[in-house]
Scaffold this active site. Sequence first.
Site, mmCIF file in Angstrom:
data_model
loop_
_atom_site.group_PDB
_atom_site.id
_atom_site.type_symbol
_atom_site.label_atom_id
_atom_site.label_comp_id
_atom_site.label_asym_id
_atom_site.label_seq_id
_atom_site.Cartn_x
_atom_site.Cartn_y
_atom_site.Cartn_z
ATOM 1 N N LYS A 1 0.832 -1.213 0.000
ATOM 2 C CA LYS A 1 0.000 0.000 0.000
ATOM 3 C C LYS A 1 0.867 1.264 0.000
ATOM 4 O O LYS A 1 0.568 2.224 -0.701
ATOM 5 C CB LYS A 1 -0.921 -0.024 1.220
ATOM 6 C CG LYS A 1 -1.883 1.123 1.300
ATOM 7 C CD LYS A 1 -3.003 0.811 2.274
ATOM 8 C CE LYS A 1 -2.529 0.733 3.701
ATOM 9 N NZ LYS A 1 -2.180 2.035 4.281
ATOM 10 N N ARG B 1 11.972 -10.581 5.608
ATOM 11 C CA ARG B 1 12.460 -9.295 6.108
ATOM 12 C C ARG B 1 13.371 -9.539 7.308
ATOM 13 O O ARG B 1 12.985 -10.223 8.258
ATOM 14 C CB ARG B 1 11.239 -8.465 6.513
ATOM 15 C CG ARG B 1 11.532 -7.034 6.781
ATOM 16 C CD ARG B 1 10.308 -6.207 6.564
ATOM 17 N NE ARG B 1 9.313 -6.377 7.634
ATOM 18 C CZ ARG B 1 8.129 -5.807 7.624
ATOM 19 N NH1 ARG B 1 7.776 -5.042 6.610
ATOM 20 N NH2 ARG B 1 7.280 -5.992 8.603
ATOM 21 N N ARG C 1 12.204 -9.953 13.244
ATOM 22 C CA ARG C 1 11.322 -9.477 14.309
ATOM 23 C C ARG C 1 10.327 -10.568 14.661
ATOM 24 O O ARG C 1 9.799 -11.240 13.770
ATOM 25 C CB ARG C 1 10.554 -8.245 13.836
ATOM 26 C CG ARG C 1 11.333 -6.963 13.988
ATOM 27 C CD ARG C 1 10.578 -5.789 13.434
ATOM 28 N NE ARG C 1 9.128 -5.894 13.643
ATOM 29 C CZ ARG C 1 8.241 -5.073 13.095
ATOM 30 N NH1 ARG C 1 8.636 -4.104 12.294
ATOM 31 N NH2 ARG C 1 6.962 -5.195 13.318
ATOM 32 N N ARG D 1 -9.740 2.789 9.268
ATOM 33 C CA ARG D 1 -9.232 1.453 9.589
ATOM 34 C C ARG D 1 -10.353 0.605 10.193
ATOM 35 O O ARG D 1 -10.181 -0.577 10.424
ATOM 36 C CB ARG D 1 -8.134 1.526 10.651
ATOM 37 C CG ARG D 1 -6.788 2.009 10.198
ATOM 38 C CD ARG D 1 -5.893 0.872 9.725
ATOM 39 N NE ARG D 1 -4.568 0.823 10.309
ATOM 40 C CZ ARG D 1 -3.570 1.657 10.057
ATOM 41 N NH1 ARG D 1 -3.733 2.658 9.248
ATOM 42 N NH2 ARG D 1 -2.394 1.496 10.635
ATOM 43 N N ARG E 1 -2.122 -11.626 12.382
ATOM 44 C CA ARG E 1 -2.298 -10.182 12.189
ATOM 45 C C ARG E 1 -3.210 -9.916 10.989
ATOM 46 O O ARG E 1 -4.070 -9.050 11.038
ATOM 47 C CB ARG E 1 -0.909 -9.561 11.963
ATOM 48 C CG ARG E 1 -0.846 -8.078 12.153
ATOM 49 C CD ARG E 1 0.564 -7.620 12.457
ATOM 50 N NE ARG E 1 1.442 -7.657 11.305
ATOM 51 C CZ ARG E 1 2.738 -7.959 11.346
ATOM 52 N NH1 ARG E 1 3.312 -8.273 12.491
ATOM 53 N NH2 ARG E 1 3.475 -7.943 10.266
HETATM 54 P P1 AMP Z 1 0.458 3.341 9.834
HETATM 55 O O1 AMP Z 1 1.653 4.200 9.545
HETATM 56 O O2 AMP Z 1 -0.728 3.642 8.942
HETATM 57 O O3 AMP Z 1 0.773 1.867 9.862
HETATM 58 O O4 AMP Z 1 -0.023 3.710 11.314
HETATM 59 C C1 AMP Z 1 0.827 3.581 12.419
HETATM 60 C C2 AMP Z 1 -0.002 3.421 13.700
HETATM 61 O O5 AMP Z 1 -0.836 4.568 13.890
HETATM 62 C C3 AMP Z 1 -0.978 2.245 13.679
HETATM 63 O O6 AMP Z 1 -0.353 1.047 14.066
HETATM 64 C C4 AMP Z 1 -2.026 2.696 14.683
HETATM 65 O O7 AMP Z 1 -1.550 2.543 16.014
HETATM 66 C C5 AMP Z 1 -2.102 4.183 14.407
HETATM 67 N N1 AMP Z 1 -3.135 4.494 13.384
HETATM 68 C C6 AMP Z 1 -2.938 4.991 12.126
HETATM 69 N N2 AMP Z 1 -4.095 5.177 11.494
HETATM 70 C C7 AMP Z 1 -5.072 4.768 12.360
HETATM 71 C C8 AMP Z 1 -6.481 4.700 12.282
HETATM 72 N N3 AMP Z 1 -7.159 5.079 11.186
HETATM 73 N N4 AMP Z 1 -7.152 4.247 13.379
HETATM 74 C C9 AMP Z 1 -6.509 3.869 14.501
HETATM 75 N N5 AMP Z 1 -5.171 3.895 14.631
HETATM 76 C C10 AMP Z 1 -4.447 4.345 13.574
#
Ligand code: AMP
Length: 224
Positions: A18, A129, A162, A94, A173
Amino acid sequence: MSRLIKNILLLGRPGSGKGTVAKKLLRDFNFVHLSTGDLLREQVRNSSVLGLNAKSYMDKGALVPDQIVLDIVKDYYTKLGKDGSPTLLDGFPRKLSQAKAMEVLDIPVDIVISLDIPSAVIVDRISKRYLHERSGRVYNLDYAPPKVPGKDDETGEPLIQRADDKPEVVIKRLEMFDIENNAIIDHYKQSKAVQFNSFTGTETDKIYPFILDWLSTFLQRRSK
Ligand code: AMP
């Protein structure tokens, strides 16, 4: 005249590519990028109240409560997002509750691009990875292998995998992610106002031309 396109959603499982697709779309179209992950990390860096609140969830890899995310999304649309270029939303919504909250906030979704990458491909990608723990340098046995197997290029120290990149953890997950993601997909598929398309394949570089073609054609038609 048809309504202008305001918001485009990009949905995809962790490891679906993505991030790469988002980068290419931003290169090829005049979109503004709204990544809730980036905005949350910025708040954490600034040690704002919101950031400190969000950090405890982010550190655990958990979703941040809706109220926090909705606050930053609202803030974004108040400041920049109302007019001008369409926004590419990446990492939001999300959860189905977030998708529904967008409607309450009067943030229309026009286009949804969903990446449908088979679990086996994602598990294979992620399980290749490897990490140099101290520096955070990331290697991939297929795309970016270390010069000496199992060793960091700069320090020669051993690389680790990891714990949450191990296949059984990745599968768990993905299953958790799919529960909410499938609900979001169903929601948009049922909406007449939304142009939904799902793209499937095993390599981002091969999928992207189809996304580009479909999106360009759709945007051209809508601008007439
Ligand atoms: P990302 O960079 O999109 O993977 O987001 C990093 C972290 O931010 C995620 O693991 C969540 O803890 C939080 N996060 C980002 N977007 C959302 C969302 N729409 N709803 C809830 N938590 C979010």
